[in-house]
Structure formats: C-alpha cells, structure tokens
Design an enzyme around this catalytic site. Structure first.
Site, short mmCIF file in Angstrom:
data_model
loop_
_atom_site.label_atom_id
_atom_site.label_comp_id
_atom_site.label_asym_id
_atom_site.label_seq_id
_atom_site.Cartn_x
_atom_site.Cartn_y
_atom_site.Cartn_z
N ALA A 317 28.10 21.16 -2.92
CA ALA A 317 28.53 19.95 -3.63
C ALA A 317 27.32 19.18 -4.09
O ALA A 317 26.23 19.31 -3.54
CB ALA A 317 29.39 19.08 -2.70
N GLU A 319 26.20 15.15 -5.50
CA GLU A 319 26.67 13.76 -5.50
C GLU A 319 26.54 13.07 -6.85
O GLU A 319 26.12 11.92 -6.92
CB GLU A 319 25.90 12.98 -4.44
CG GLU A 319 24.38 12.81 -4.69
CD GLU A 319 23.51 13.92 -4.11
OE1 GLU A 319 24.06 15.00 -3.84
OE2 GLU A 319 22.31 13.70 -3.95
N HIS A 343 30.25 13.42 2.91
CA HIS A 343 28.80 13.40 2.71
C HIS A 343 28.46 12.93 1.29
O HIS A 343 27.58 12.09 1.09
CB HIS A 343 28.22 14.80 2.96
CG HIS A 343 26.73 14.87 2.80
ND1 HIS A 343 25.85 14.51 3.80
CD2 HIS A 343 25.98 15.24 1.75
CE1 HIS A 343 24.62 14.66 3.37
NE2 HIS A 343 24.66 15.10 2.11
N GLU A 344 29.17 13.47 0.30
CA GLU A 344 28.88 13.07 -1.09
C GLU A 344 29.25 11.61 -1.31
O GLU A 344 28.55 10.90 -2.04
CB GLU A 344 29.63 13.98 -2.07
CG GLU A 344 29.37 15.48 -1.92
CD GLU A 344 27.91 15.84 -1.76
OE1 GLU A 344 27.06 15.29 -2.48
OE2 GLU A 344 27.59 16.68 -0.90
N HIS A 347 26.49 9.44 -0.22
CA HIS A 347 25.38 9.37 -1.18
C HIS A 347 25.56 8.24 -2.20
O HIS A 347 24.59 7.83 -2.83
CB HIS A 347 25.26 10.69 -1.93
CG HIS A 347 24.39 11.71 -1.25
ND1 HIS A 347 23.08 11.45 -0.89
CD2 HIS A 347 24.64 12.99 -0.89
CE1 HIS A 347 22.57 12.54 -0.34
NE2 HIS A 347 23.49 13.48 -0.31
N GLU A 366 18.87 12.37 2.06
CA GLU A 366 19.70 13.28 2.86
C GLU A 366 19.86 12.84 4.31
O GLU A 366 20.94 12.99 4.89
CB GLU A 366 19.16 14.70 2.78
CG GLU A 366 19.20 15.31 1.38
CD GLU A 366 20.59 15.36 0.76
OE1 GLU A 366 21.58 15.12 1.47
OE2 GLU A 366 20.69 15.60 -0.45
ZN ZN Z 1 23.33 15.37 0.52
#
Ligand code: ZN
Length: 690
Positions: A317, A319, A343-344, A347, A366
């Site tokens: 993926a 972001e 997670h995205e 971001h 990250e």
């Molecule tokens: Zn990431």
C-alpha cells in the site's frame, strides 16, 4: 507506505550521519508567505533553507515552488502521457540563471518556455538533459538573465512520460477484470521524476492542479483534495489544496468504479472487485479515522478514499494523500487489510502532513506512522491484538538482525545516503520497527501514553504541511517533557546512530493471552521429534480458533526451524492441511515456504496451485527465492513458464533474475574452489511484512 511481504536486499551505507541541526520549513500554502519566511519553529522562526538532498539533481535551494499544474493526455496504445507542466516559481537568490529539475531518461522533453512577472516577453528557453544517477537525470534550463529574487517565474515544460520507474502500464490481461488496460504511478521514493520534471525531494512541498484526458470509459483518480469531470471537454480535473512533496503525487486511470463506505471515504476498484472491497471496509474507515482524530487531532485532507489495484502493484500500500493505493491481493487477508489500511491512515498525520525532510530520516515517517497505527488499533481493538501484531513484526526484526549481525549500518535509524544510491534502498524493517521502539521509548519516558498522544498532537499542529528533521521532533519533545528527559538521561544518539537491536523494546505482555499459546505450540513442534498424537489433537483444536496473526507468528517461528524432517512435516500437514487451505494467502505462503525449505514433495501440487493463482510480487518473490536455490528449482521454472504472460514485465524480470541467480548459486555450491562470498548477506531467509 507498506512494503512488500519480503525485505528487499539492503545496501551497505557508510558512516553514520550525525543528528542534523539544520531544518527545512515550507510555507503551508502556495499563496502564503514570502520566500524564505517559514513558520516559527525550533530555530525561533528564522528563514532556513532545505537540507541538502544528494538524491536530487535539482537546485531546489535556489527557488520556492509556489504551485504546479499538470495537463496530460493518456495514450494506452503508446503507453505514454503527453502534455505540459507549469511551475510557479520564485527565485530565492539574485541573478539565478539556471533552473535544474529532476527528470529521467524515459521523460522526453520537447520544449521549455517561460514568463516572468517583470514585464518581459515570454521566451523559449534552452534546455539539456544531463546524466545524474541510475535513477534519474538533471534537466538544466537556461533562464532569461538576470532574474531578480522575488520575481515570479512561470516555466512551462512540454514533455512525454513513457515507461519510467514511476509509470506502471498494465495491459488488459494484467488487470483483475482482464478487459481494459490500466495505468498507475508510484512515486516513492524518487520515481516521480520519470512522471514529471520536479524538485524530487521530500523537503519541497507545494499545491498542485491537474487536467487529464483519457479515452471514453476510463476513470482517472489522483491524490487530490478535489476532483471534477468536465463532460463537455471530457477532461478530469484535480486540485490538491494542501502542499505535498513530489513523491505523493499519484495518478491511476482504468476501469474503476466506487462505493461510498463512509461520510468522507469511498472505495474504488475494478467492477469485479468492488463489492468484496466495499464489504470488507464498510464502516471501518470512518471508525479508524474517528479514533485517529481523537488521538492526533483533525484529519487534514478532507477525503479519505482507497483504490484497490491489480496484483502488479509493486508494494502492499502507498499513503497517497486523499487516495490510498492498496493491492487487491490483500483482500484475502482481513487482519492484514485492517493493519495496512490503518497504517496508511496514520500516515495522513505522520509522513504526509509532517514529512521527513531527507530520505536519511525515513523513520520520522515510518516509525511514527507505525507507532500511530498501533495507538489506533489499541484504542479500536485492544492492547492484546496490538501486542500480537507488534510481536510478529518485532520477531521479524530480530530475524533480520540475526542475518545481518549487530554491527550492520543498515540497522541505524539515521542513515547516511551516499551520492548515486537510490533512497528506496534505505527502506527496511529498522525504519519501521526500530523507529516504533524509539517512539515507544519516548512515550514511556513521559510516563503517560495519553500525555504523549497530546505531544504528538502538538507536533502535528506545529509542523503540519512542513518537512522536518529529527532534531525538530526531539527539540519539541524535550521542551514538552524536560523533567522526564533529564531524569532518564536519554541517549538519543545511541538510538539514532547506533547499530543493532533497539536499546529497549515496549512491553508486549498485554498480548500474552494471544502469544502464549503460540509459543507453547512452537515448543511442542520443535523439540526434535514430532508430538504425540494427543498433543496433535489439542494443537489442531487450538489453531482453529486462532487469529491470522497468531497463525502467522506460529508459522514464522516454524520457518526459523526449517528444514524440518519429513516426519514432522507430514504430521503438521495431517494436523493443519484443511485449516491452511481455508486460510488466506498470508498464511498459505508461509506454509509453502516451509514446504520448499524442507523439500516436502507431497505438497508440491499445493505449491503449484498457489503460484498459478497468485501473481503478486509479495507472494511470488519469497517463494521463488526459496525455490530457486534449492532442489525444487525445476518447480519454479515450470511455474514461471506457465504464468509469465500474466506477470507484469517488472516482476517477470525480477523472477528471471532470481531464477538465474539461483542457478549460479547452485553451481557455486558444486565448485569447492570458489570461496564463499563473505560480504554478501542473503536476505532470502528474512520473512517480513512491513
Ligand atoms: Zn508506511
């Protein structure tokens, strides 16, 4: 960004970079401050220039980029995007005569012209493309001389983008529906210089607009805050109203339809995937956004859409702001889908709103996004689930460390990027997980996770839409928690420039109820002989009730013990075969790696079926890497021949390289006079999903 299921080979960076004291501040809006006037920051608000970026050929420090516009026509038959780019620039130094932009040999530049705000006639400009690195070129443009600082300069570049690293042209047979071609771009880290000429550095942010023409029945999406379609002109228009770095500009065009899954989020996909994608995410995205806003402050991007892409998408993926790109293959694995989308979303605050100013400090994106992702899942799903997921990733980190050794420089959070090295090679598990451990450590120093949430809210509020260096983050931390830092005698330098394992790791004991049974079962299966039948029966019953991450933790640890004996593999298969068949690709790929490494021939048909079904890099590369160097090399060759037409040319090349390298390695093992390569550390045993 979520990386592929396996770590890519890591480079060997040289000396550590000291914690930088300079920093970059970009204006939060295109029409806002004057050149060099950046928001008040740790330096007291004085104007400062972006830090040097050895991965950029451009003279980004000589200009402020106010805005840019792309006007493109997509031609699927020729696999080209042609049109023009308009850059709104303000020179920051008097008498600057040259504009240098990042470009790529695959980018065909036809003409450059310019207008200035000082009343001169528009002029055609001389330009030349010069070599820079294997990942890009320098586009040198001679400006009309002399241009005074503060003059507005509008430069138009007419060009054609072809098949560079950012451009992923998919013939119909490579799409899920297999009925129409599709193209998408992937900018991270420095690929977008093959999409459009730019200041390709995370330190430079600006707003952008775009107009894109495509054939009938093709939908275009971009990482933009607003979009509209002009039926009369048959043009898709886009506007990104917040400043973003070049690597976050993204486009996808194909047979795409949407379903709304929340008040500010919709899922886009090819029609054949759409109902599955919408069903899996319905209601969830808004739930995760609401939790994230409660922790880190308002969502700054308006829309939060996702587009599912065919298996050729090279990572899990990306972001891209307002429009996360995600691989359709992950729909099979609900727990992984959850983690990757969260997670995205994280971001949106960490990486997109506040960006690392240099590629050498990717942990700022990250590591912080991984921490934020786990705060969101802790709030939404509890500490036990989050600790289990963390345990899987930290196990992978230690697996990588065992292979690389404690003194390998790639394990540093701050890495020195040498000229000519592609920054993408700096992405590794340390960026994510050692970064996560560092942020968790800072959180523990202040003694209250909620107070630390408040600090992160302040960090976003203070630096939103800017690019920062580690020092900015730490200065704010020390200003917020001076007492905690003094009492604990924090050693930032050790964390940032030290090699090896994180100096400390967060307490994951809250996950004990989920990880404990997994560790117990691993002991049963790895004590040197197959378990007794009554133990097997109990183990089978347990596994049926486990979550995907529990099964993954179990199989990852079993992989550490491969090759397993034929007897153990047979008993494992007898216990779990039906379970493994019913589970998702993330689980199956791990079992099949055990099959390959243990040379367990009874499951080769299962392996063949999997390789014929899955054409995604994240599943094929780990298996081919294992197959290519062992006695099952022939299985890989046969599977490759049967599926090659359904693989993207880039993946086809990668698998061909793996197969030929495997043959060479096998040959080398039969040639005793050749000494082993002491410097080359193979990462084929590292099983990570970052
Ligand atoms: Zn990431």
């Amino acid at each position: 960004m979520s990386a592929p299921a396996r770590a890519t080979p890591l480079p060997t960076p040289r000396a550590p970079s000291p914690a930088s004291l300079c920093c970059c501040r970009k204006s939060p809006s295109a029409g806002g401050r004057c050149a060099g006037e950046y928001p008040a920051a740790a330096d007291g608000g004085s104007g400062r220039r972006p830090p040097a970026d050895v991965a950029s050929a451009s003279n980004l420090v000589d200009f402020r980029l106010r805005h840019f516009h792309l006007d493109l026509r997509v031609n699927f038959a020729l696999k080209e995007m042609s049109g023009w780019l308009v850059l709104d620039l303000v020179p920051l130094v008097a008498g600057v005569r040259t504009l240098v932009l990042d470009a790529h040999p695959s980018l065909l530049v036809h003409a450059v012209d310019c207008e200035t705000s000082d009343g001169r006639e528009p002029a055609c400009l001389a330009f030349r493309l010069e070599p820079f690195a294997d990942f890009g070129s320098a586009l040198n443009v001679d400006l009309p001389d002399p241009v005074e600082a503060g003059t507005h300069v509008r430069v138009t570049v007419r060009y054609t983008a072809t098949d560079g690293p950012a451009m992923w042209w998919l013939d119909s047979e490579l799409t899920c529906g297999q009925d129409r071609p599709l193209v998408f771009t992937q900018g991270h880290s420095v690929s977008n210089r093959s999409f459009f000429p730019c200041f390709d550095s995370p330190a430079v942010k600006s707003t952008y607009t775009a107009a894109v023409r495509v054939p009938d029945d093709v939908t275009v999406l971009m990482s933009a805050s607003r979009s509209w379609y002009s039926k009369a002109e048959r043009v898709f228009h886009f506007s990104m109203d917040a400043p973003v770095p070049a690597y976050l500009v993204a486009l996808v065009a194909g047979n795409l339809q949407h379903v709304d899954v929340g008040p500010r989020s919709r899922v886009w996909a090819e029609p054949c995937l759409l109902s599955c994608a919408a069903k899996k995410l319905g209601g969830s995205v808004e739930r995760w956004l609401t939790v994230a806003e409660g922790l880190f402050g308002p969502y700054l991007w308006g829309r939060c859409d996702l587009v599912f892409l065919p298996p050729a998408f090279p990572i899990v993926a990306m972001e891209n702001p307002c429009l996360t790109f995600i691989i359709a293959s992950i729909l099979e694995s609900s727990d992984f889908l959850l983690i990757d989308v969260v997670h995205e979303i994280a971001h949106a605050w960490f990486g997109n709103a506040v960006t690392n100013a240099t590629w050498e400090e990717m942990w700022l994106s990250e590591g912080l996004a991984t921490y934020a992702q786990r705060r969101i899942t802790t709030e939404a799903y509890g500490a036990a689930f989050t600790c289990l997921e963390s345990a899987v990733r930290l196990d992978a980190l230690h697996r990588q460390l065992r292979l690389l050794g404690d003194s390998n420089p790639v394990s540093r959070l701050q890495v020195k990027l040498e000229p000519g090295v592609n920054p993408s090679t700096l992405m590794n598990l340390f960026t994510y997980e050692k970064g996560f451990c560092f942020v968790s450590y800072l959180s523990s120093l202040c003694g209250d996770v909620r107070r630390f949430d408040g600090f992160l809210r302040d960090y976003i509020s203070q630096f939103k839409f800017q690019s920062v260096v580690t020092q900015d983050f730490l200065d704010l931390f020390l200003a917020t928690f001076p007492k905690a830092a003094q009492e604990e005698g924090v050693d930032f330098q050790r964390w940032l420039t030290g090699c090896g394992a994180p100096p400390c790791e967060p307490d994951l004991s809250a996950g004990g109820t989920l990880t404990g049974p997994v560790r117990d079962l691993i002991r049963v299966w790895t004590r040197g002989c197959a378990p007794e039948p009554q133990e097997e029966a109990a183990a089978t019953a347990d596994l049926a009730g486990w979550s995907t991450f529990q099964v993954v933790l179990f199989l990852d640890c079993m992989l550490d013990h491969t090759p397993l004996t034929h007897e153990v593999m047979s008993r494992l298969r007898a216990c779990y075969a039906s379970l493994l068949d019913g589970l998702n690709a993330e689980v199956q790929v791990r079992w099949l790696q055990m099959v390959v490494r243990s040379l367990f021939y009874p499951d080769v048909p299962r392996l063949n079926d999997f390789l014929r079904k899955h054409t995604s890099r994240m599943y094929t590369v780990p298996l081919y890497e294992d197959l290519a160097t062992g006695a099952m090399h022939g299985v890989a060759v046969e599977a490759f021949q049967q599926t090659r037409q359904r693989l993207h040319p880039n993946l086809r090349r990668t698998l061909q390289q793996i197969l030929s390298q495997g043959q060479q390695d096998a040959h080398a093992r039969l040639t005793p006079l050749r000494p082993p390569d002491a410097d080359g550390v193979s990462l084929r045993d590292v099983n990570v999903s970052a």
